[in-house]
Design a protein around this motif. Sequence first.
Motif, mmCIF file in Angstrom:
data_model
loop_
_atom_site.group_PDB
_atom_site.id
_atom_site.type_symbol
_atom_site.label_atom_id
_atom_site.label_comp_id
_atom_site.label_asym_id
_atom_site.label_seq_id
_atom_site.Cartn_x
_atom_site.Cartn_y
_atom_site.Cartn_z
ATOM 1 N N GLU A 146 0.829 -1.209 0.000
ATOM 2 C CA GLU A 146 0.000 0.000 0.000
ATOM 3 C C GLU A 146 0.864 1.260 0.000
ATOM 4 O O GLU A 146 0.562 2.229 -0.709
ATOM 5 N N TYR A 147 1.939 1.243 0.771
ATOM 6 C CA TYR A 147 2.829 2.398 0.821
ATOM 7 C C TYR A 147 3.472 2.640 -0.549
ATOM 8 O O TYR A 147 3.480 3.765 -1.058
ATOM 9 N N VAL A 148 4.000 1.579 -1.144
ATOM 10 C CA VAL A 148 4.646 1.704 -2.451
ATOM 11 C C VAL A 148 3.643 2.171 -3.505
ATOM 12 O O VAL A 148 3.957 3.021 -4.349
ATOM 13 N N CYS A 149 2.437 1.657 -3.475
ATOM 14 C CA CYS A 149 1.417 2.072 -4.442
ATOM 15 C C CYS A 149 1.055 3.544 -4.270
ATOM 16 O O CYS A 149 0.738 4.233 -5.243
ATOM 17 N N THR A 150 1.098 4.048 -3.049
ATOM 18 C CA THR A 150 0.767 5.451 -2.784
ATOM 19 C C THR A 150 1.915 6.386 -3.129
ATOM 20 O O THR A 150 1.718 7.422 -3.760
ATOM 21 N N TRP A 151 3.139 6.039 -2.709
ATOM 22 C CA TRP A 151 4.269 6.965 -2.808
ATOM 23 C C TRP A 151 5.275 6.613 -3.912
ATOM 24 O O TRP A 151 6.180 7.397 -4.186
ATOM 25 N N GLY A 152 5.137 5.447 -4.529
ATOM 26 C CA GLY A 152 6.043 5.078 -5.608
ATOM 27 C C GLY A 152 7.446 4.726 -5.134
ATOM 28 O O GLY A 152 8.396 4.738 -5.925
ATOM 29 N N ARG A 153 7.578 4.403 -3.856
ATOM 30 C CA ARG A 153 8.871 4.049 -3.269
ATOM 31 C C ARG A 153 8.629 3.346 -1.945
ATOM 32 O O ARG A 153 7.520 3.388 -1.412
ATOM 33 N N TYR A 154 9.676 2.721 -1.428
ATOM 34 C CA TYR A 154 9.601 2.134 -0.086
ATOM 35 C C TYR A 154 9.794 3.243 0.954
ATOM 36 O O TYR A 154 10.375 4.287 0.642
ATOM 37 N N PRO A 155 9.350 3.004 2.194
ATOM 38 C CA PRO A 155 9.702 3.950 3.266
ATOM 39 C C PRO A 155 11.222 4.105 3.339
ATOM 40 O O PRO A 155 11.970 3.180 3.007
ATOM 41 N N ALA A 156 11.684 5.252 3.801
ATOM 42 C CA ALA A 156 13.104 5.613 3.754
ATOM 43 C C ALA A 156 14.047 4.572 4.370
ATOM 44 O O ALA A 156 15.169 4.422 3.912
ATOM 45 N N CYS A 157 13.599 3.854 5.399
ATOM 46 C CA CYS A 157 14.482 2.906 6.069
ATOM 47 C C CYS A 157 14.181 1.444 5.752
ATOM 48 O O CYS A 157 14.792 0.544 6.317
ATOM 49 N N ASN A 158 13.250 1.211 4.832
ATOM 50 C CA ASN A 158 12.979 -0.157 4.369
ATOM 51 C C ASN A 158 13.782 -0.417 3.102
ATOM 52 O O ASN A 158 14.003 0.482 2.294
ATOM 53 N N HIS A 159 14.195 -1.647 2.933
ATOM 54 C CA HIS A 159 14.819 -2.078 1.681
ATOM 55 C C HIS A 159 13.830 -3.006 0.991
ATOM 56 O O HIS A 159 12.991 -3.616 1.625
ATOM 57 N N SER A 160 13.942 -3.101 -0.299
ATOM 58 C CA SER A 160 13.037 -3.972 -1.048
ATOM 59 C C SER A 160 13.291 -5.400 -0.634
ATOM 60 O O SER A 160 12.476 -6.207 -0.578
#
Length: 136
Positions: A122-136
Motif C-alpha cells: 500500500e505504501y509503495v502504491c501510494t508513494w512510488g517508493r519504499y519507506p526511507a528505512c525499508n529495503h526492497s
Amino acid sequence: MSGEVGFSEWHPWSDRGELPGKHLPGVYFIARSKHKPDTHRNCDATIYIGETTGQSLADRLRQFNVSAFSERAGHSGGNTFRLTLLETTPAEHIWVSTCPVSMGMPYTTAYIKHLERKLLWEYVCTWGRYPACNHS
C-alpha cells in the motif's frame, strides 16, 4: 483461531516501552514527524514498516534503537536510519505504532507476514517508493 488485532495510537519513541502488547510479536510503523502523525496507513511520515514473529515487539524496537543510535548492527532499518536520517532527525521527532498479534500458531506468523507485506505494498502504491528505512 481467536484474537483481535489493530494498531496502537502513535507513541513518542521515548515511550516505546509502554506500548500495549509489547510482549507479543507483531507489525510496527516508525514515523518521523515534529508532531504526532494523524494516520497510520499511507502516512508520508512513515520511515519504516517492520515485523517480528520470533521475538517480541519490545525486543525488536530495542534492536532498532540500538542500531539507529549507536554503531552496533542488529536491525537493518535502524542501520539505515543511522546512516541516512540520524543527523536530521532529533529523537523527539520519532513516533512508533504497533500491532501486536496473538492468534495461535500457525495463524500468528502467517498473519504478521501478510500484514507487513500488505502495508508495504500500500505504501509503495501510494508513494512510488519504499519507506526511507525499508529495503526492497
